[in-house]
Design a protein around this motif. Sequence first.
Motif, short mmCIF file in Angstrom:
data_model
loop_
_atom_site.label_atom_id
_atom_site.label_comp_id
_atom_site.label_asym_id
_atom_site.label_seq_id
_atom_site.Cartn_x
_atom_site.Cartn_y
_atom_site.Cartn_z
N ARG A 149 3.15 9.78 -16.56
CA ARG A 149 1.91 9.18 -16.16
C ARG A 149 1.23 9.76 -14.77
N PRO A 150 0.00 10.22 -14.68
CA PRO A 150 -0.59 10.77 -13.47
C PRO A 150 -0.43 9.65 -12.30
N ALA A 151 -0.14 10.64 -11.32
CA ALA A 151 0.08 9.83 -9.85
C ALA A 151 -1.23 9.22 -9.23
N GLY A 152 -0.94 8.33 -8.23
CA GLY A 152 -1.99 7.77 -7.47
C GLY A 152 -2.87 6.87 -8.28
N GLN A 153 -2.89 6.38 -9.52
CA GLN A 153 -3.55 5.83 -10.22
C GLN A 153 -3.86 3.95 -9.75
N ASN A 154 -4.67 3.58 -9.78
CA ASN A 154 -4.94 2.10 -9.49
C ASN A 154 -4.59 1.21 -10.61
N GLU A 155 -4.73 0.18 -10.81
CA GLU A 155 -4.47 -0.62 -11.74
C GLU A 155 -5.72 -0.73 -12.95
N ASP A 156 -6.81 -0.36 -12.83
CA ASP A 156 -7.62 -0.06 -13.79
C ASP A 156 -7.47 1.18 -14.47
N ARG A 158 -4.50 2.73 -14.37
CA ARG A 158 -3.49 3.01 -15.21
C ARG A 158 -3.57 2.16 -16.41
N LEU A 159 -4.47 1.15 -16.72
CA LEU A 159 -4.69 0.40 -18.02
C LEU A 159 -5.35 1.27 -18.92
N ALA A 160 -6.44 2.20 -18.48
CA ALA A 160 -7.29 3.25 -19.13
C ALA A 160 -6.33 4.35 -19.64
N TRP A 161 -5.32 4.77 -18.73
CA TRP A 161 -4.39 5.71 -19.02
C TRP A 161 -3.66 5.21 -20.13
N GLU A 162 -2.93 3.96 -20.16
CA GLU A 162 -1.96 3.56 -21.14
C GLU A 162 -2.75 3.35 -22.42
N SER A 163 -4.05 2.99 -22.37
CA SER A 163 -4.86 2.62 -23.47
C SER A 163 -5.22 3.95 -24.42
N GLU A 164 -5.34 5.03 -23.48
CA GLU A 164 -5.54 6.38 -24.12
C GLU A 164 -4.19 6.73 -24.85
N MET A 165 -3.22 6.51 -24.15
CA MET A 165 -1.92 7.00 -24.79
C MET A 165 -1.61 6.35 -26.06
N ASP A 166 -2.08 4.88 -26.13
CA ASP A 166 -1.79 4.04 -27.42
C ASP A 166 -3.00 4.53 -28.47
N ARG A 167 -3.92 5.30 -28.02
CA ARG A 167 -5.25 5.70 -29.07
C ARG A 167 -4.61 6.94 -29.59
#
Length: 286
Positions: A149-156, A158-167
């Motif tokens: 997971r990319p470092a230095g992410q805020n909550e939004d 992080r959620l966007a990154w996880e959503s992309e991984m789910d896609r």
Amino acid sequence: MREVDIDGPETAAIILPSDFDAGQRATLGLTALASLEFECRKNQALEALRQLRQEIRMYNWTVSEKKAQLHGVGATTRAQAYLKSLLDHIQLAGDTYRCARAALLSLGLPKDDKTFQPLTKLDQRGKGGLKVRPGMARVADPWYWHVARPAGQNEDQRLAWESEMDRVQWFRARASRDRMDEELEILEAEFSRSIRSFSKMRDVWTAMAEQKNLVPDNPDELGWRAYAFRQAAMYERLRAECVEAQTEAPILAAKDLEAEDRKGVLEARAKELEEELTDVYFEQQN
């Protein structure tokens, strides 16, 4: 080559640079090859961790749905059989990661590396896929949930990154489904082609057998006609067996499912106890 089993070459051991220590690799001139294996092993370890997270999500979601939706011995037993297969997948992903990490350590990975940390069977858990309940926020996920997971992410972010991984995972799952559908279509087409082929060969040999006086006064005519009838009977038997196999395929699949159900009955209570112990473990971690 003398050590390779000709009848089972897949059982032969494949020696890689990670099977040697640094001194041996230098002596044998395997340094460049070791660098290539190191990169391959890193990707293998990351893919194993991704697979582990996916299987844990699926397992957690299935457990929660089973508790909420399924009632009765039959449905519960089938669910337990499926849960067992998911647990096997979790264990396989963990074993694959541990194997890859052992090779990386042999190739020079520091033991205190923050990306590829030791993984125990107790670590093969997580909240992924579970509905959020009071108190769950205090339960930390194992370290590998944040690998890659990319470092230095805020909550939004992080959620966007996880959503992309789910896609990405969804597209992978769809591709797997499409491959299974394709295999099913190929199997059905093979049944049809085999039946047509056996029918054609039966008819050809039958037509040959029914010819009379093809060669006048030939004493061998009775022999070749008998041979032709035998060939026609053989292809008819093959055609009938193929038709029967095509017809019974769903029945055989149902029998396999029943066998899994019977096996699941014996394991259902053991899995329930395992779930209870897991809940107790996470409660103690709070």
